[in-house]
Design a protein around this motif. Sequence first.
Motif, short mmCIF file in Angstrom:
data_model
loop_
_atom_site.label_atom_id
_atom_site.label_comp_id
_atom_site.label_asym_id
_atom_site.label_seq_id
_atom_site.Cartn_x
_atom_site.Cartn_y
_atom_site.Cartn_z
N TRP A 157 0.73 -1.12 -0.01
CA TRP A 157 0.14 -0.16 0.21
C TRP A 157 0.88 1.49 -0.13
O TRP A 157 0.48 2.20 -0.25
CB TRP A 157 -0.95 0.19 1.23
N LEU A 200 1.28 2.20 -7.62
CA LEU A 200 -0.01 1.71 -7.91
C LEU A 200 -1.08 2.86 -7.75
O LEU A 200 -0.86 4.02 -7.26
CB LEU A 200 -0.47 0.86 -6.46
N ARG A 248 -7.11 -0.38 -1.16
CA ARG A 248 -7.63 -1.59 -0.68
C ARG A 248 -6.47 -2.51 0.09
O ARG A 248 -6.61 -3.22 1.18
CB ARG A 248 -7.96 -2.32 -1.92
N ARG A 252 -6.99 3.60 -5.61
CA ARG A 252 -8.00 2.52 -5.22
C ARG A 252 -7.17 1.45 -4.70
O ARG A 252 -7.58 0.69 -3.87
CB ARG A 252 -8.92 2.25 -6.37
N LYS A 253 -6.20 0.72 -5.61
CA LYS A 253 -5.46 -0.20 -5.17
C LYS A 253 -4.88 -0.10 -3.79
O LYS A 253 -4.74 -0.92 -3.01
CB LYS A 253 -4.60 -0.90 -6.13
N ARG A 254 -4.25 0.96 -3.74
CA ARG A 254 -3.46 1.46 -2.48
C ARG A 254 -4.27 1.27 -1.18
O ARG A 254 -4.14 0.79 -0.17
CB ARG A 254 -2.66 2.49 -2.66
#
Length: 297
Positions: free
Chosen positions: A231, A236, A243, A239-241
């Motif tokens: 994260w 990245l 999550r 949104r991915k971080r």
Amino acid sequence: MGRSTAPVTRVVVLIACHNRRESTVRCLRSLIGQGGPEVSVSVVLTDDGSTDGTARAAREVWPGIRVLQGNGRLFWAKAMALAASAAGDYDYLLWLNDDVLLDPGALSQLLETHRSLSRSEAGDSIAVGALRDPRTGAVTYSGMHRRSCLRPVSFTKVAPAGRPVQAETMNGNLVLIPRSVVKRVGEIDADFSHGLADFDYGLRAGYLGCAIWIVPGTLGTCPRNPTEGDWTDPALSLRKRLRLMCAPKGLPPASWLRFTRRHAGPMWPVWFVSPYVRLFATGGLDRVRRGFGCRAG
């Protein structure tokens, strides 16, 4: 006259693993022969839902190992707490990460340092083994200090020296805890998901008058976990971080809330929200930069 014999020191090693058979096997092999003839070493391993045959391989390397099965959702804190609950009688618990390779004599150094501190009337204490990178030799895990009184939940690594060095808390990769400390502090808090449980334990021990001491030198190897793809990786998407941040191995809000309420003082709400606000802020700046980059192109 019968010959007097020194009492055997009982050390119970606690390990948590998940699908790292080769690492776990290497770790257990490095434990063989540690401590000498006056030390009894037993192992409790929580295998958290491994599907790669870790438990079977561990039994082959260490006959008599006690293997507890998890469901794949325990992660480090709950898995270690489960292992501790099955420790039985002991003089010391040894927290050991499954990716640690111990140097010969590492356990003896931990025990002797603790005994030396006890003889010097240092009170109840925890002995921490610092670890180094297997390629570079740089210290990867050790004791930890708060960066300052103004940053109560921000920590920096304490380098080992030629003598025991005191710290405020510790990474949980290689830690020797006597029964007397466990009686005062209790076990690992299983309400944490993965990380933070080791820092929490060390801080709670300190509040109760138990000192954290780093053993001289390094006692083995353990590579740092890579930051690429986690994260904190700015490559990245936001949104991915986010999550990954909220996942058990990131900085899940429930665990971070528990940690900051305990250890951040009256300003804990500020420290609780700060990493999430910072992530959104940096993610927004990255979007702006990328937008300007596209226009310039």
